[in-house]
Design a protein around this motif. Sequence first.
Motif, PDB file in Angstrom:
ATOM      1  N   THR A  62      68.428  82.763  35.438  1.00  0.00           N
ATOM      2  CA  THR A  62      68.871  81.741  34.913  1.00  0.00           C
ATOM      3  C   THR A  62      70.219  81.771  34.057  1.00  0.00           C
ATOM      4  OG1 THR A  62      67.521  82.011  33.008  1.00  0.00           O
ATOM      5  CG2 THR A  62      66.482  80.547  34.541  1.00  0.00           C
TER       6      THR A  62
ATOM      7  N   GLY B 187      67.183  76.574  36.275  1.00  0.00           N
ATOM      8  CA  GLY B 187      66.419  76.428  35.225  1.00  0.00           C
ATOM      9  C   GLY B 187      65.339  75.635  35.159  1.00  0.00           C
TER      10      GLY B 187
ATOM     11  N   TRP C  65      61.461  74.013  38.460  1.00  0.00           N
ATOM     12  CA  TRP C  65      62.623  74.437  38.700  1.00  0.00           C
ATOM     13  C   TRP C  65      63.445  73.345  39.162  1.00  0.00           C
ATOM     14  CZ3 TRP C  65      64.381  79.144  37.253  1.00  0.00           C
ATOM     15  CH2 TRP C  65      63.319  80.028  36.924  1.00  0.00           C
TER      16      TRP C  65
END
Length: 158
Positions: A105, A111, A119
């Motif tokens: 990330t 993220g 996700w």
Amino acid sequence: MNKKHFLVSFYFDLNSPELVSEDAFDDEEFCKLSSELHGFVYSGLQVEWVSSVGLNKRISFVVECNASSLSLLELFKHAFLGETKKVDGVFAIDCVGIISFELDTEQLNCGLCAHCGCWVSDRELELPKPISELSIGAVYQGQLLCDVCLPDNHSWAF
Ligand SMILES: [Zn+2]
């Protein structure tokens, strides 16, 4: 080692494309492969389907690993490579390739949705490039949200 997440995509070729419609293939392929991959969840790898693309193309999963399950990732990645799978005994698919990378990330455009935890990749960010295998996301009022959690009037809302 803390938990790490990897995106693993399997690429397939269809052996007998004249036998099925494009729509049928996607559903059958996904159901069949998902049930086989369930085995990895119970043997210590957390595997989550994230997307499938088109006829004889790509199925992607996010795999969660810790120090003790990292070795299982290699087994998972090679679960289908080079194999021909019969689907419903009617047609067959060959796994012809794998792409796998860590969902970092800090470095990549990915993220967790601040609301539901899935996700996502921010489609409004040009660099780092959005990861198309992940759910559509965008930053709204300072929070990264998926297309389901974005407000209805947002241009990327589902
Ligand atoms: Zn969400």
